[in-house]
Structures are given as structure tokens and as C-alpha cells.
Write a protein that holds these residues in place. Structure first.
Motif, mmCIF file in Angstrom:
data_model
loop_
_atom_site.group_PDB
_atom_site.id
_atom_site.type_symbol
_atom_site.label_atom_id
_atom_site.label_comp_id
_atom_site.label_asym_id
_atom_site.label_seq_id
_atom_site.Cartn_x
_atom_site.Cartn_y
_atom_site.Cartn_z
ATOM 1 N N GLU A 277 -7.647 -0.964 -10.126
ATOM 2 C CA GLU A 277 -6.354 -1.555 -9.759
ATOM 3 C C GLU A 277 -5.434 -0.513 -9.129
ATOM 4 N N GLN A 278 -5.465 0.723 -9.612
ATOM 5 C CA GLN A 278 -4.648 1.776 -9.003
ATOM 6 C C GLN A 278 -5.080 2.031 -7.555
ATOM 7 N N HIS A 279 -6.397 2.056 -7.327
ATOM 8 C CA HIS A 279 -6.892 2.217 -5.961
ATOM 9 C C HIS A 279 -6.421 1.045 -5.086
ATOM 10 N N ARG A 280 -6.500 -0.148 -5.632
ATOM 11 C CA ARG A 280 -6.099 -1.321 -4.851
ATOM 12 C C ARG A 280 -4.618 -1.252 -4.474
ATOM 13 N N THR A 286 -1.324 1.838 1.718
ATOM 14 C CA THR A 286 -1.862 2.627 2.835
ATOM 15 C C THR A 286 -1.954 1.799 4.109
ATOM 16 N N PHE A 287 -2.416 0.559 3.970
ATOM 17 C CA PHE A 287 -2.639 -0.293 5.138
ATOM 18 C C PHE A 287 -1.538 -1.350 5.298
ATOM 19 N N LEU A 329 -17.302 1.863 -0.205
ATOM 20 C CA LEU A 329 -16.989 0.726 0.680
ATOM 21 C C LEU A 329 -15.634 0.108 0.380
ATOM 22 N N MET A 330 -14.726 0.931 -0.124
ATOM 23 C CA MET A 330 -13.347 0.460 -0.338
ATOM 24 C C MET A 330 -12.580 0.491 0.985
ATOM 25 N N ILE A 331 -12.972 1.411 1.860
ATOM 26 C CA ILE A 331 -12.543 1.364 3.250
ATOM 27 C C ILE A 331 -13.804 1.377 4.095
ATOM 28 N N ARG A 339 -10.545 0.260 8.116
ATOM 29 C CA ARG A 339 -9.757 -0.841 7.549
ATOM 30 C C ARG A 339 -10.027 -0.948 6.050
ATOM 31 N N PHE A 340 -9.140 -1.618 5.358
ATOM 32 C CA PHE A 340 -9.212 -1.816 3.915
ATOM 33 C C PHE A 340 -10.144 -2.991 3.619
#
Length: 346
Positions: A277-280, A286-287, A329-331, A339-340
Motif C-alpha cells: 500500500e505504501q508503494h501504491r 509519482t504519476f 512490474l509495478m512500473i 508508466r504505473f
């Protein structure tokens, strides 16, 4: 009686004789990578690499450094005042793409694009035969005052058959003659074989035998956007290989995060350092402004995105994070942009 065109061998013999008591000046050093000398006046060098390895991008950095008498990427140049002019010869590209090369050089040198500098002469020779190209280059070399550096981007196109021993020897002899008589430095560009890292044809063999320095430009085996520069052959002290990428402005940019072989790479990003969730949250920020980002934009946006959730990472940590995000594969990369991937699985 007509004057004979035959060389005066006795005179040439006398002029070729060296004695231990003779005093010969050390050739002036004009091109460096860091503190390593890669080019001196009176000699020639070459860049080799496979197709699409960014050889011409690399050459533009060398020329830009020579134009400003400073450093571009890792290249440093110091042309004497009376040898300050540069001749760039392109044998492969159309005039349209040659103009792009000129613009790239001037942008790297932070010079205006609406005025042709007197220090740079550019020749586009794609439409001519090899014999005519050689004649034009020779005319330019002997007719240009204060010439110090010559770039021949596409030496293969100065020969009809790159596997002809006699033609290759004659061409390399021309390089040695031009550099010696005009006391200039010539830097040439030649493709490598597809199957190995050897320079193409008999010309490549002769270059390897006679050149002062042979640079190799190769794509990184993992990150295809990265080009690695190393010395295949160098008479002076070897330099540490370095890497560059093409930034969002279509200019070569030094990759500070590149780690040479044999050195310890930065520790990978710890999987347990942040939750899914923190990454999300960070990637959403970021995007937030743009759905697609170039490499340089991405690095800066990741700094801001992860900073917004309380993790203010430095550039090295961010580049390590970027690799982690790509591997998970998060980006995802599409062409030269990222892209995200909202549907990533952590």
C-alpha cells in the motif's frame, strides 16, 4: 623534359633516419577520459560498436567537449589555440539527420542553434563514391586553417571493399599521412561484426593495429537504454569504463548510477522496507501529473512520490528502487517511457 613524379628515395631515406641524439617533441595531448589520454595530435583513434549502440551520440559528446575546451560526459578536451577548428565528416546519414547531429553537438556545448560556429565544419558525403569522399576529405583537411580535430563518422564508406587488404592498407596509410603532415587528430567510427566484438573487415584489423586508442560502445546486457564506453586498446593509462543514456531531451547523459564490472553493486531495494500500500500511494503521487514518464522524469518524480509518504531517498537509492519496481512490474517500460501498472502483484 617532364618532371618525374617518382619519389626521391635517397631524400626520403635521409629524412626517415633517426639518431639517438635527435630531439623529438612529445605529441600534444588533446582528448582525455578523466586523466587518461585517448587522443594526441599526429595520431588517430576510433570508436567501434554494434548497430544502435549509440556510437554517434558518443561522438557528439567528444566534439562538444572539444568545442568548449571542457568536459562532456567523461570526455575532456584541450585543443591548442592554433588547432581549435573541428572537421566533422558524416558518410552515412542524410542532410536532415546530419543537421540533427549538429544541433545535438551545439546543445551539449550550450551554444545557440541559430548560428553556425566558425570552429565547426560539417560535411555530409552520403551521396558520393568512396573515391570522391576521400578526395573531398583530403581537400578539407589540407585547406582548413587551424584544424585540430577531424571526425570521420563511417570510415567503412571510404572503401569499396572493407575486406580488401590493399584498399584497407591504403586507407589507413592516408590517415597516418594526414595526421602526420597536418599534425591533427582523426577519430573514426566503425561498426563491429554482428557475431563478435571485432571491428568489421580488414579495415577493422588495420585500425586495431595502428590506432592510438580504440573505444568500444556497447549496450548494457540488462538495461538496453544504457551504453557502456570502454577502451579495447589504449596506449596511455586505461580509464574506468563509464555509461551514458539518452535523456528526455534526446541528449547523451552520464549514468552516475552505473557500476563497472568487478565492483560491488549497491544493495538491492529491500522487499520488506515498504508495504504494498505504501508503494501504491507513492507511485500514485509519482504519476499524478503525467501517466507516462521518460527516465530522467521518472527518477525525479520517484523522489517526490516517495518523499510524499515520508521516504526521502537520494539518487542512488532511487535508481535501485527503480530497478526493483521494474522487476516487480509495478512500473512498466513502453519504448523509452515508463508508466504505473495499477494492477501489480506484490
Amino acid at each position: 623534359m617532364e618532371k618525374s613524379n617518382q619519389p626521391n628515395i635517397p631524400e626520403l631515406l635521409e629524412n626517415s633516419r633517426l639518431r639517438v641524439t635527435d630531439v623529438c617533441d612529445m605529441p600534444p595531448e588533446i582528448l582525455y577520459v578523466g586523466d587518461s589520454v585517448i587522443g594526441t595530435l599526429g595520431n588517430f583513434s576510433a570508436s567501434t560498436g554494434k548497430a544502435k549502440s549509440k556510437k554517434t551520440f558518443n561522438i557528439t559528446a567528444i566534439v562538444a567537449a572539444a568545442m568548449i575546451g571542457g568536459t562532456v560526459l567523461r570526455y575532456r578536451a584541450n585543443l591548442p589555440t592554433d588547432k581549435s577548428r573541428i572537421l566533422y565528416v558524416d558518410t552515412e546519414q542524410s542532410p536532415y539527420h546530419c543537421i540533427k547531429v549538429i544541433q545535438r553537438i551545439l546543445r551539449l556545448a550550450a551554444l545557440p542553434l541559430d548560428f553556425q560556429p566558425t570552429s565547426l565544419e560539417f560535411l555530409a558525403l552520403r551521396k558520393h563514391t568512396p573515391q570522391t569522399r576521400i578526395a573531398i576529405i583530403e581537400q578539407a583537411i589540407y585547406g582548413t586553417e587551424h584544424l585540430g580535430l577531424v571526425i570521420i563518422d563511417g570510415i567503412r564508406d571510404l572503401a569499396y571493399d572493407i575486406n580488401s587488404p590493399s584498399e584497407s592498407t591504403n586507407l589507413i596509410t592516408k590517415l597516418m599521412q594526414w595526421t602526420d603532415e597536418r599534425q591533427i587528430h582523426i577519430h573514426t567510427v566503425l561498426h563491429q561484426n554482428k557475431s563478435d566484438d571485432n571491428s568489421r573487415g580488414h579495415i577493422g584489423t588495420e585500425l586495431n593495429n595502428k590506432a592510438e586508442t580504440i573505444l568500444q560502445i556497447a549496450k548494457d546486457s540488462i538495461n538496453k537504454d544504457m551504453s557502456i564506453v570502454s577502451a579495447v586498446h589504449i596506449r596511455a593509462m586505461e580509464f574506468e569504463k563509464f555509461a551514458f543514456r539518452i535523456n528526455d531531451d534526446a541528449l547523451p547523459e552520464l549514468a552516475e548510477d552505473y557500476v563497472p564490472d568487478g565492483e560491488v553493486a549497491p544493495k538491492g531495494f529491500d522487499y520488506q522496507e515498504l508495504t504494498s500500500e505504501q508503494h501504491r500511494q507513492a507511485l500514485t503521487e509519482t504519476f499524478r501529473k503525467k501517466e507516462s514518464l521518460g527516465y530522467g522524469e521518472l527518477i525525479e518524480a520517484l523522489k517526490e512520490g516517495y518523499g510524499s509518504i515520508g521516504y526521502k531517498y537520494g539518487r542512488n537509492k532511487i535508481t535501485t528502487l527503480k530497478v526493483f519496481l521494474s522487476n516487480k512490474l509495478m512500473i512498466v517500460q513502453e519504448g523509452k517511457a515508463y508508466r504505473f501498472n495499477h494492477n501489480f502483484y506484490y
